[in-house]
Enzyme design. Sequence first.
Site, PDB file in Angstrom:
ATOM      1  N   PRO A 259       1.814 -45.582  32.013  1.00  0.00           N
ATOM      2  CA  PRO A 259       0.847 -46.124  30.793  1.00  0.00           C
ATOM      3  C   PRO A 259      -0.075 -46.913  31.799  1.00  0.00           C
ATOM      4  O   PRO A 259      -0.582 -47.176  32.035  1.00  0.00           O
ATOM      5  CB  PRO A 259       1.596 -46.292  30.884  1.00  0.00           C
ATOM      6  CG  PRO A 259       2.782 -46.521  30.925  1.00  0.00           C
ATOM      7  CD  PRO A 259       3.501 -45.531  32.198  1.00  0.00           C
TER       8      PRO A 259
ATOM      9  N   THR B  79       6.800 -44.110  31.743  1.00  0.00           N
ATOM     10  CA  THR B  79       7.688 -44.391  33.020  1.00  0.00           C
ATOM     11  C   THR B  79       7.676 -45.786  32.205  1.00  0.00           C
ATOM     12  O   THR B  79       6.389 -46.243  32.141  1.00  0.00           O
ATOM     13  CB  THR B  79       6.759 -44.525  34.181  1.00  0.00           C
ATOM     14  OG1 THR B  79       5.675 -44.228  34.512  1.00  0.00           O
ATOM     15  CG2 THR B  79       7.405 -42.703  34.578  1.00  0.00           C
TER      16      THR B  79
ATOM     17  N   ASN C  69       9.050 -45.922  40.240  1.00  0.00           N
ATOM     18  CA  ASN C  69      10.833 -45.598  40.821  1.00  0.00           C
ATOM     19  C   ASN C  69      11.411 -44.933  39.434  1.00  0.00           C
ATOM     20  O   ASN C  69      12.622 -44.171  39.755  1.00  0.00           O
ATOM     21  CB  ASN C  69      11.334 -46.169  41.784  1.00  0.00           C
ATOM     22  CG  ASN C  69      10.432 -46.582  43.279  1.00  0.00           C
ATOM     23  OD1 ASN C  69       9.828 -45.439  43.432  1.00  0.00           O
ATOM     24  ND2 ASN C  69      11.030 -47.222  43.454  1.00  0.00           N
TER      25      ASN C  69
ATOM     26  N   ASP D 216      -2.831 -41.232  43.041  1.00  0.00           N
ATOM     27  CA  ASP D 216      -1.951 -40.621  43.936  1.00  0.00           C
ATOM     28  C   ASP D 216       0.266 -41.640  44.046  1.00  0.00           C
ATOM     29  O   ASP D 216       0.992 -40.593  44.189  1.00  0.00           O
ATOM     30  CB  ASP D 216      -2.372 -41.620  44.909  1.00  0.00           C
ATOM     31  CG  ASP D 216      -3.681 -40.300  45.446  1.00  0.00           C
ATOM     32  OD1 ASP D 216      -3.626 -39.669  44.727  1.00  0.00           O
ATOM     33  OD2 ASP D 216      -4.636 -40.779  45.457  1.00  0.00           O
TER      34      ASP D 216
ATOM     35  N   GLU E 272       5.974 -40.288  43.936  1.00  0.00           N
ATOM     36  CA  GLU E 272       7.060 -40.501  43.166  1.00  0.00           C
ATOM     37  C   GLU E 272       7.957 -39.832  43.062  1.00  0.00           C
ATOM     38  O   GLU E 272       8.739 -39.840  42.799  1.00  0.00           O
ATOM     39  CB  GLU E 272       7.169 -41.706  42.018  1.00  0.00           C
ATOM     40  CG  GLU E 272       8.422 -42.593  42.060  1.00  0.00           C
ATOM     41  CD  GLU E 272       7.862 -43.668  40.597  1.00  0.00           C
ATOM     42  OE1 GLU E 272       9.169 -43.220  39.262  1.00  0.00           O
ATOM     43  OE2 GLU E 272       7.010 -44.355  40.933  1.00  0.00           O
TER      44      GLU E 272
END
Length: 548
Positions: A153, A184, A188, A211, A216
Amino acid sequence: MESARRPLVSQLWVKNRRNEAVLDPERPALSWKELQPKSGRGLCLARVLHRARGLIGRLTEQYPSVCHSVPISEIIAVETEQKRYNSDTWQKFNHHAFTVHYAQRAQKHCWRCSAVTFWCKDEELCHQWIQAIKKLLELQTSRPKHLLVYINPYGGKQQGKQIYEQKVAPLFSLASITTDVIVTERANHAKDDLFEVNLEKYDGVISVGGDGMFSEVMHGLIGRMQKDSSIDQNNPSAPLAPCNLRIGIIPAGSTDCICYATVGINDPVTSALHIIIGDLQHMDVCSVHHNNTFLKYSVSLLGYGFYGDVLKDSEKNRWMGPTRYDFSGFKTFLSHHYYEGTVSFQQANQTLGSPRDKSTCQSGCYICKQSTQEVEEKRKRHHYNLEETEDDGDWKVIRGKFMAINAANMSCACPRSPKGLSPAAHLAAGTIDLILVRRCSRLNFLRHLVRHKNQDDQFDLAFVEVYRVKTFLFTPKHSENEDTDNKDVRKKHFNQICNGNHSSCGCNHVNSIWNCDGEALDHAAVEVRVHCQLIKLFARGIEEDSKP
């Protein structure tokens, strides 16, 4: 069985015009053609006069019917229309209708979801057509049915969630694709989650973002495969296990270089349609190691020197948003730093094509197809424990002063640079294009940068060298000095104090960083190896002739 393969031919109505519709399982395709020519304004009187003279046949030839054809592979869905269509002529009759949704090429490389509605009076005929189309769609085994979606987001203009919900989710729903969506919450998040989630129930993983988000997801999938296969990622020469799940990219970042290089456009709807119809594009991945320690995977650009300095400076100005790259690029160009070191690489002698030919990587690329056959043969030999005959290309060593050292897995094309850093680089040929830009004047370096945006040969400069390689190593000069036994200790300690490039004090410890797909690698000394077709994408490469 033969009857199932026979074309289904019927006269159906599209809007207010009678068409001959053909569903051919052999081609396989759905086509329809208007049986009566369109009549424009003022044509009625002309038709009367021609009919009186017996020339109606010639009139029909002047206004031929247009034949529409859609491959079954590009049909998204078929559904029953509940509405009852009434026309001026048939307003007293109830009609049965069905709508076919399909992918249609719009402008260059852009796809849109179009629809055509067929209707007739016979309910049984309508049902027959719906079932026949659905049966052919069920034979499209490459299509995903259940997807795992990760949404960043915060990437780009922070519209990833909105783009997915408004433009992508309705298309997935239309195609009867179910999804598990994860937004997310931290860096990570997707990578860590992919190490724990049950991947067997999914047909693919979707990255909604830029990208960085794709990287990830890719790291999570590759890492998970190596973990499940008990492969040590810290071993640079270890043959990595390929990823079976395909990755889909819904562009919602700043540059979306990987999406642009594999589809030809950064458009969420186009990418969603490629995912729905189950396209497949293999892609090479580079592993980057430092002293037998795994650092990162790369699929687009590894850049040391200029592009590393741009990234390093831009990280200090994140508050500027995407414009920070322009600011840092201009600032880095003015600083005009160069770096000394040694590049050692293994050339890809047996690979078709070269970095300077005009053969760009496109959909159905014959060079990548040849690599696919070689990879399959290699995996079969590995499965049966047969000896592998590796093609050991020639090793070459180059020492010098460099403005930039770039390794391109793909063309690295983007809207700002339509040709990219290496226009002839291939997505799945098991090679990378190593570009060495030696020390030169500011004017010459500017000429090199400008050629990324025009049609001139980017490598036709005396200070630029390009090689197609399988693996390479880079060692900066200061690392070579540190490895030499008992160099001048006093000079070494003085270098730790001095941060400038002063020839009088002998300080040459001016170092860049590696730009790895937009992420920084602080270790300058690296070993880079290509892993042929390690991952798969929901894409088909850039189509040569995109219909307008």
